[in-house]
Each structure stands twice: as C-alpha cells, then as structure tokens.
Write an enzyme that holds these catalytic residues in place. Structure first.
Site, PDB file in Angstrom:
ATOM      1  N   LEU A 155       0.828  -1.201   0.000  1.00  0.00           N
ATOM      2  CA  LEU A 155       0.000   0.000   0.000  1.00  0.00           C
ATOM      3  C   LEU A 155       0.871   1.264   0.000  1.00  0.00           C
ATOM      4  CD1 LEU A 155      -2.808   1.370   0.392  1.00  0.00           C
ATOM      5  CD2 LEU A 155      -2.565   1.000   2.833  1.00  0.00           C
ATOM      6  N   GLU A 157       3.546   4.243  -0.326  1.00  0.00           N
ATOM      7  CA  GLU A 157       4.322   4.785  -1.451  1.00  0.00           C
ATOM      8  C   GLU A 157       5.265   5.868  -0.938  1.00  0.00           C
ATOM      9  OE1 GLU A 157       1.418   6.150  -4.252  1.00  0.00           O
ATOM     10  OE2 GLU A 157       0.688   4.107  -4.632  1.00  0.00           O
ATOM     11  N   PRO A 158       6.253   6.252  -1.763  1.00  0.00           N
ATOM     12  CA  PRO A 158       7.185   7.275  -1.285  1.00  0.00           C
ATOM     13  C   PRO A 158       6.465   8.554  -0.840  1.00  0.00           C
ATOM     14  CG  PRO A 158       7.993   6.293  -3.325  1.00  0.00           C
ATOM     15  CD  PRO A 158       6.643   5.712  -3.082  1.00  0.00           C
ATOM     16  N   TRP A 188       8.838  -0.168   1.354  1.00  0.00           N
ATOM     17  CA  TRP A 188       8.834  -0.872   2.652  1.00  0.00           C
ATOM     18  C   TRP A 188       7.815  -2.020   2.686  1.00  0.00           C
ATOM     19  CZ3 TRP A 188       7.960   4.597   4.878  1.00  0.00           C
ATOM     20  CH2 TRP A 188       9.096   5.361   4.652  1.00  0.00           C
ATOM     21  N   PHE A 398       3.847   1.392  12.209  1.00  0.00           N
ATOM     22  CA  PHE A 398       3.125   0.746  11.096  1.00  0.00           C
ATOM     23  C   PHE A 398       1.738   0.259  11.490  1.00  0.00           C
ATOM     24  CE2 PHE A 398       5.742  -3.567  11.060  1.00  0.00           C
ATOM     25  CZ  PHE A 398       5.253  -3.892  12.295  1.00  0.00           C
ATOM     26  N   GLU A 399       1.008  -0.166  10.479  1.00  0.00           N
ATOM     27  CA  GLU A 399      -0.416  -0.544  10.621  1.00  0.00           C
ATOM     28  C   GLU A 399      -1.222   0.594  11.276  1.00  0.00           C
ATOM     29  OE1 GLU A 399      -1.617  -4.478  11.220  1.00  0.00           O
ATOM     30  OE2 GLU A 399       0.278  -5.341  10.557  1.00  0.00           O
TER      31      GLU A 399
HETATM   32  C1  LIG Z   1       9.598  -1.835   8.848  1.00  0.00           C
HETATM   33  C2  LIG Z   1       8.400  -1.374   8.093  1.00  0.00           C
HETATM   34  C3  LIG Z   1       7.532  -2.310   7.548  1.00  0.00           C
HETATM   35  C4  LIG Z   1       6.441  -1.884   6.774  1.00  0.00           C
HETATM   36  N1  LIG Z   1       5.650  -2.817   6.132  1.00  0.00           N
HETATM   37  C5  LIG Z   1       4.720  -2.384   5.241  1.00  0.00           C
HETATM   38  C6  LIG Z   1       4.029  -3.313   4.395  1.00  0.00           C
HETATM   39  O1  LIG Z   1       4.263  -4.540   4.458  1.00  0.00           O
HETATM   40  N2  LIG Z   1       3.118  -2.824   3.504  1.00  0.00           N
HETATM   41  C7  LIG Z   1       2.846  -1.487   3.402  1.00  0.00           C
HETATM   42  O2  LIG Z   1       2.015  -1.117   2.585  1.00  0.00           O
HETATM   43  N3  LIG Z   1       3.481  -0.577   4.195  1.00  0.00           N
HETATM   44  C8  LIG Z   1       4.417  -0.983   5.092  1.00  0.00           C
HETATM   45  N4  LIG Z   1       5.096  -0.080   5.868  1.00  0.00           N
HETATM   46  C9  LIG Z   1       4.740   1.331   5.794  1.00  0.00           C
HETATM   47  C10 LIG Z   1       4.058   1.835   7.062  1.00  0.00           C
HETATM   48  O3  LIG Z   1       2.761   1.326   7.142  1.00  0.00           O
HETATM   49  C11 LIG Z   1       4.128   3.371   7.017  1.00  0.00           C
HETATM   50  O4  LIG Z   1       5.450   3.710   7.342  1.00  0.00           O
HETATM   51  C12 LIG Z   1       3.144   4.031   7.950  1.00  0.00           C
HETATM   52  O5  LIG Z   1       1.848   3.855   7.481  1.00  0.00           O
HETATM   53  C13 LIG Z   1       3.401   5.525   8.103  1.00  0.00           C
HETATM   54  O6  LIG Z   1       3.533   6.128   6.846  1.00  0.00           O
HETATM   55  P1  LIG Z   1       4.805   7.043   6.556  1.00  0.00           P
HETATM   56  O7  LIG Z   1       6.008   6.298   6.991  1.00  0.00           O
HETATM   57  O8  LIG Z   1       4.741   7.515   5.166  1.00  0.00           O
HETATM   58  O9  LIG Z   1       4.648   8.248   7.551  1.00  0.00           O
HETATM   59  P2  LIG Z   1       3.850   9.610   7.306  1.00  0.00           P
HETATM   60  O10 LIG Z   1       2.483   9.356   6.824  1.00  0.00           O
HETATM   61  O11 LIG Z   1       4.724  10.548   6.546  1.00  0.00           O
HETATM   62  O12 LIG Z   1       3.748  10.119   8.810  1.00  0.00           O
HETATM   63  C14 LIG Z   1       4.920  10.347   9.596  1.00  0.00           C
HETATM   64  C15 LIG Z   1       4.515  10.611  11.006  1.00  0.00           C
HETATM   65  O13 LIG Z   1       3.760  11.809  11.045  1.00  0.00           O
HETATM   66  C16 LIG Z   1       2.793  11.732  12.030  1.00  0.00           C
HETATM   67  N5  LIG Z   1       1.495  12.026  11.407  1.00  0.00           N
HETATM   68  C17 LIG Z   1       1.021  11.644  10.210  1.00  0.00           C
HETATM   69  N6  LIG Z   1      -0.198  12.139   9.997  1.00  0.00           N
HETATM   70  C18 LIG Z   1      -0.511  12.865  11.083  1.00  0.00           C
HETATM   71  C19 LIG Z   1      -1.617  13.637  11.475  1.00  0.00           C
HETATM   72  N7  LIG Z   1      -2.713  13.762  10.717  1.00  0.00           N
HETATM   73  N8  LIG Z   1      -1.582  14.265  12.659  1.00  0.00           N
HETATM   74  C20 LIG Z   1      -0.511  14.153  13.464  1.00  0.00           C
HETATM   75  N9  LIG Z   1       0.563  13.436  13.159  1.00  0.00           N
HETATM   76  C21 LIG Z   1       0.575  12.803  11.980  1.00  0.00           C
HETATM   77  C22 LIG Z   1       2.860  10.331  12.636  1.00  0.00           C
HETATM   78  O14 LIG Z   1       3.623  10.390  13.827  1.00  0.00           O
HETATM   79  C23 LIG Z   1       3.618   9.557  11.621  1.00  0.00           C
HETATM   80  O15 LIG Z   1       4.373   8.508  12.218  1.00  0.00           O
HETATM   81  C24 LIG Z   1       6.183  -0.487   6.631  1.00  0.00           C
HETATM   82  C25 LIG Z   1       7.046   0.438   7.224  1.00  0.00           C
HETATM   83  C26 LIG Z   1       8.149   0.015   7.907  1.00  0.00           C
HETATM   84  C27 LIG Z   1       9.093   1.052   8.456  1.00  0.00           C
END
Ligand SMILES: Cc1cc2nc3c(=O)[nH]c(=O)nc-3n(C[C@H](O)[C@H](O)[C@H](O)COP(=O)(O)OP(=O)(O)OC[C@H]3O[C@@H](n4cnc5c(N)ncnc54)[C@H](O)[C@@H]3O)c2cc1C
Length: 590
Positions: A155, A157-158, A188, A398-399
């Site tokens: 799911l 994306e960068p 990821w 995550f999740e």
């Molecule tokens: C080890 C690992 C395994 C993963 N496995 C998978 C996988 O198997 N499949 C998959 O699809 N994805 C996977 N992911 C992705 C993971 O689900 C995402 O990293 C997560 O959803 C957060 O997205 P982001 O990293 O882009 O953070 P962003 O969306 O950029 O958010 C960064 C931080 O900002 C804060 N934030 C965001 N929105 C708000 C808001 N509205 N108000 C206040 N604070 C906010 C939160 O603290 C958040 O942690 C994985 C990630 C890692 C690191």
C-alpha cells in the site's frame, strides 16, 4: 436489551453510554469455546517453543538481516503459513482469537519472524481470504498455505503513507478489458522481495454520480507480471531479520481477473484488512512485553548492587508492577477484542485501534525499562536487550501510526454528537473519509435506545465496586466533555488535534478499564475471591493509574488549557521558522 449488531463499545462511551453486553460476561477461554482449536493452538505453541531452541537464532537473523529459507520451510511444514487460510484451501482456518494467541507467542520469541508471518497470514493472504473470488482463492490460497511462496501487502508509497486514500499509483484498463496497466512505486513492503503474490492498490477511473473520478482499487499481482520490479531492500533499526522491499510498477500488465474486489472499492479492502490486523499487532506487543518483564525479573534477581539484588529496590518494583498491570489490561482488552472480531457482526474498528495504540506504547516503555534495568548490558551486544528495544519501536509506526489512530478513535467518537450540529457533521465527513471510516461497520451510529444507560448494569463483586463507580463517572464525563467540545469548537474540531488526542486517550483508558473490570469479575466468578488476589491487585493498580490519567486528560479539555495550547502553537511556529531550536546558546553562540 441486546445491543444492535454493529454498535461499538467505544463509540458508546463517547456518547456517555455503556454497552455492557459487548463486554459482559467476559468471553470464555478458547478451551471452553472449541477444544479442537485450543488443541491446535497448544500444538503450534509447543512447536514454536521447540523451534525457539533448535532453529530460531534471533541474534543471527538480526546480524545477517535475513531469515534463512530453512526456517521459513520449517514454519511452513508446521502450518504457520496457513494460520488464517480456510481448511478447504489447506490452511488451519484459525479463528481470530486463536490466531492472536499463536501470534502472541511468536512475537515473544522473535519480532522479525512475527513480521514475516504477520504480513503473510494477516495481510497478504488475508486480503485474498476476505476479498478474493472463488477462482482467486483456488489459485493462490493452497500454495500460500503450503508456503510454496509468501504473500505481501503493498500500500505505502514514497509520497503517501498515513494518508493512504491518496496513493499515486494508477491503474488503466485496456480498451478490450483484458488487462490493467499499473504505474507507480511502493516502499517498505514486507516480504516484497520474495513474495509470490502481492495484494496492492492503485487509483482507477470510475463513474460516480455522472462524473469520472479516480478511486482506489485493489489488485493481486505476481513478480512475473511484465513491468514488475524489485528495486531493492532497506536496512532498518529493528526487526532486521524481516525484509522490506521497494517495488516499481512500470506499465505492469495485470490480467483483468486479478482485480481484487470491485473497481473503486480498494480503500475498503485496504482498511478492512488492516482493521483485523490490529488485533494481531496488539497481541504481538502483549507477548513481547511479557517477555521483557520475564527478562527483567530474571536479571534483577541475579544482579547484585549495594549488597542487594536489583529486584529488592523499590524503584525496580515500581517498574515491575506497572508493566505487569499494563500487561493485564492489554491482555484483558485482547480477550474482548478477539471475541468481537470472531462474532463478525460488531464494529470492532475502534477497540482494535485502542488496543493497538495501548499495546504498542506499552511494549516500547517496557523494553526501555528493561534496557535501563540491565544498565550497560542493556545497551551492548551480545545481550538481547538492545535488539528487543529496537524491534519494539516499529509497532507505534506501522499498521496505522498511533497519532493517526488517535484521530481515528476521537473523530469516530464525536461523530454522533457532531451529527446534531449540521456544519460539524459535514466537516467531519472529510477526515473520516480519509481515515477510511465511511464504509461498512464504520458508518454505524450509536443510537440511544430504551434500556441503554450510562451505567454498568452488571452485578459486580464488592471488591470491584469502587472501580465501577469511577468508571461510570468517567463515562459520563467523557460524554459531557465530548458534547461541550463539539459545541465549543464546532466545525473547527476536526482540526483541533490536541483536543482530539486527549479525547482518544480518555477513551483508550476507559476501554482498558472496562476490560480489566470485566475480566477480573470473570476470574472471581470462576475461581473465587481468594484465588484471585494477584489479579485483583493488578486490577486495582491499573484502574487507579488509568483513572488518574483520565482525570488529567479531562482537565486538559478545559477552556483554560486552550491558552496553553495557543502557547504551544506559537512555540511550534517559532521552531518551524527557525528550522529547529531558535534561542541563542546559553554558554556560547557558534
Ligand atoms: C519496517 C516497516 C515495515 C512496513 N511494512 C509495510 C508493508 O508490508 N506494507 C505497506 O504497505 N506498508 C508498510 N510499511 C509502511 C508503514 O505502514 C508506514 O510507514 C506508515 O503507514 C506511516 O507512513 P509514513 O512512513 O509515510 O509516515 P507519514 O504518513 O509521513 O507520517 C509520519 C509521522 O507523522 C505523524 N502524522 C502523520 N499524519 C498525522 C496527522 N494527521 N496528525 C498528526 N501526526 C501525523 C505520525 O507520527 C507519523 O508517524 C512499513 C514500514 C516500515 C518502516
């Protein structure tokens, strides 16, 4: 009166209503519900314990950043790759309760293996189990159950993580309808480098109310589809044995029969799978916290300083008691949540979010306490403590990042009171839609009906009466605070994150308290008071500390706190302008 299907306990408390029947009587243990399934779970746990000694080398997985094929094979042979797959496709078809219990033990042994299995069973395969058609199930579930290949769920994306509704990957249907072409990047993705099938998501054009719009759509993809590429894998802080890959789709050809669910309904698929996954994640965090406490208890008895084992010191004991009481609360929530998920007719999305936030913060605090207790040995190899700390950290991200889940809980909670004020109700729709709340169960409302009250209308043991009184008072407080805040902030409430965060924390503590009371009453009923002294002590401590937190948050909803919040916003503005700390250095300016 029986509660309506799809009513939610947590939604209820925001409206000042206690839906007792969702928590009481506390769900029976698995042994009593299904002896067959309990036997299977015991067999799986026993086999995990054996593999823990013979096969699972967590330090090596961490060092080499991989889980060897022979371990995955052994897991497949023991049935661990078919935990959530129906029996007719060769899996074990565990109920959510049974799966969560197995996952708890697995996570207490190795975080990386838990992520590998969780992504395979709980996300990738689960997407097919929940949303695949018969042909897709026939084709993919048997090899997934056998472990011929792994499943993944792509799911993120960068450019898009938490705001998953707005992914950029596109899907265009060929003119003859025979296939789709997907373009985009995913990052990821657990198991992504060696998965045989991946549930993924892209924006497709659909007609809505006479207009052509883009809507998220789910697909099943395979690495042999033209245009699919594994760009690389990443190095990480923790769970380093598990592997996350970057995937690129360049005009990737996906046959039309690999559409998962309906065109334009992909966000529902994504959210549905993740909701169920949060139970497992909470169970995993609870298991890992039990392991940290075990490490602490052992270490603190052996290590002698100032002529005493560390366990003799009161500060150590405070840590033990807090962690134990929080495990008791987390475990109590899990019992209820798992049974709600297994019932299938109940909106459990908020309870799942509460349990995920609570357990993922608990596991991190406990790992931190463990490292502190082990002192220098906590920080260095070859001791396991630093690795466990690193492995714990991801759970808050995550999740569903915990900040986003808190918004999810609070925005849902204020929905019923907000509907009364038209402009607030419509302002809420945007964030609710973005958080994936406007679909299926998530649209359920709390309807106050005859017989529903703000009290726990259950006969409780005298020993629990004071907790019941505080709980009922706090539910009434949450109900009135929610009303007040919605009226005060009107449509601006949807952006008042500090208020929403406090409301969510109050709800999490109330759900946890209710679960603890329900479980303790159940244990008293089963064993008698004398046999439950330890559990009552845990219940007393948890309810007391959760009550204190609740009152602190309630006081922070007061309008006077808004001045403090304004101050916070001003400081944050200065940090943003100054790109960091903005005051001259107290000793010497560079
Ligand atoms: C080890 C690992 C395994 C993963 N496995 C998978 C996988 O198997 N499949 C998959 O699809 N994805 C996977 N992911 C992705 C993971 O689900 C995402 O990293 C997560 O959803 C957060 O997205 P982001 O990293 O882009 O953070 P962003 O969306 O950029 O958010 C960064 C931080 O900002 C804060 N934030 C965001 N929105 C708000 C808001 N509205 N108000 C206040 N604070 C906010 C939160 O603290 C958040 O942690 C994985 C990630 C890692 C690191």
């Amino acid at each position: 009166m029986a509660d309506q299907p799809s009513s939610s306990f947590t939604r209820g408390i925001f409206a000042g209503v206690v839906l007792d029947s969702l928590l009481f009587p506390y769900p029976r243990a698995l042994d009593e519900r299904s002896t067959d399934e309990a036997r299977t779970v015991r067999r799986l746990i026993k086999s995990l314990r054996e593999m823990e000694h013979d096969l699972i080398d967590s330090a090596k997985f961490d060092e080499e950043e991989t889980i060897p094929e022979n371990v995955i094979r052994a897991f497949a042979e023991a049935g661990f790759l078919g935990l959530t797959i129906p029996k007719k496709y060769g899996g074990l078809e565990l109920s959510s309760s049974a799966y969560a219990r197995v996952f708890e033990t697995l996570s207490s042994i190795d975080g990386s293996l838990a992520v590998l299995v969780g992504v395979h069973c709980g996300l990738g395969s689960k997407a097919i189990v929940l949303h695949g058609n018969d042909e897709q199930k026939e084709r993919y579930l048997p090899p997934l159950a056998r472990g011929d290949f792994l499943a993944a769920y792509a799911l993120t994306e960068p450019e898009v993580g938490s705001d998953a509704q707005n992914i950029k990957t596109t899907a265009m249907l060929a003119k003859d309808g025979s296939h789709w072409r997907l373009n985009g990047r995913k990052i990821w993705i657990g198991n992504g480098h060696r998965a045989g099938v991946i549930a993924t998501f892209a924006q497709a054009f659909v007609e809505r109310h006479g207009e052509t719009v883009q809507r998220m759509t789910a697909f099943l993809i395979r690495p042999d589809m033209p245009g699919f590429k594994v760009v690389g894998t990443v190095h990480k802080l923790g769970i380093r044995g598990s592997t996350q890959a970057e995937l690129s789709y360049e005009g990737m050809v996906v046959p039309a029969d690999h559409l998962l669910g309906a065109v334009g309904r992909g966000f529902g698929v994504a959210v549905h799978v993740l909701n169920a996954g949060r139970l497992t994640l909470a169970a995993g965090c609870t298991g890992a916290t039990k392991r940290s406490l075990k490490h602490m208890a052992t270490y603190a008895e052996d290590r002698v300083q100032f002529g005493h084992p560390l366990a003799d010191f009161e500060i150590t004991q405070r840590k033990f008691s807090r962690i134990a009481s929080e495990i008791y609360a987390s475990d109590s929530m899990l019992g209820i949540l798992a049974s709600l998920v297994d019932r299938g007719d109940i909106d459990f999305s908020l309870e799942a979010a509460c349990a995920k936030v609570f357990a993922s913060e608990m596991v991190w605090r406990a790992a931190d306490d463990m490292v502190q207790l082990a002192g220098g040995r906590g920080y260095v190899k070859p001791y396991p403590y630093e690795r466990i700390l690193r492995d714990s950290r991801i759970n808050r991200i995550f999740e569903g990042a915990n900040e986003v889940l808190r918004l999810f809980i609070a925005l849902n909670g204020i929905q019923a009171p907000a509907e009364a004020l038209k402009e607030v109700g419509s302002a809420l729709r945007r964030p609710l839609r973005n958080l994936g709340l406007l679909g299926g169960f998530a649209t359920s409302r709390v309807k106050l009906r005859l017989g529903q009250t703000s009290t726990l209308d259950i006969e409780l043991h005298n020993r629990l009466k004071k907790h019941k009184e505080f709980f009922e008072k706090h539910v009434a407080d949450l109900g009135s605070a929610t009303d007040r805040i919605v009226i005060r902030h009107r449509e601006k409430i949807v952006d008042s994150e500090l208020m929403l965060e406090r409301l969510a924390d109050m709800a999490i503590d109330l759900f946890a308290t209710a679960a603890v009371i329900a479980r303790t009453q159940n244990l008293i009923d089963e064993r008698g008071l004398e046999q439950c002294e330890h559990e009552i002590a845990l219940c007393d401590l948890f309810c007391l500390e959760a009550g204190r937190r609740f009152r602190e948050n309630r006081n922070l909803l007061d309008s006077r706190e808004e001045d403090v919040d304004d101050g916070r916003r001003r400081i944050a503005g200065a940090v943003r302008n100054g790109k960091g700390y903005f005051v001259t250095d107290a000793i010497l300016e560079e």
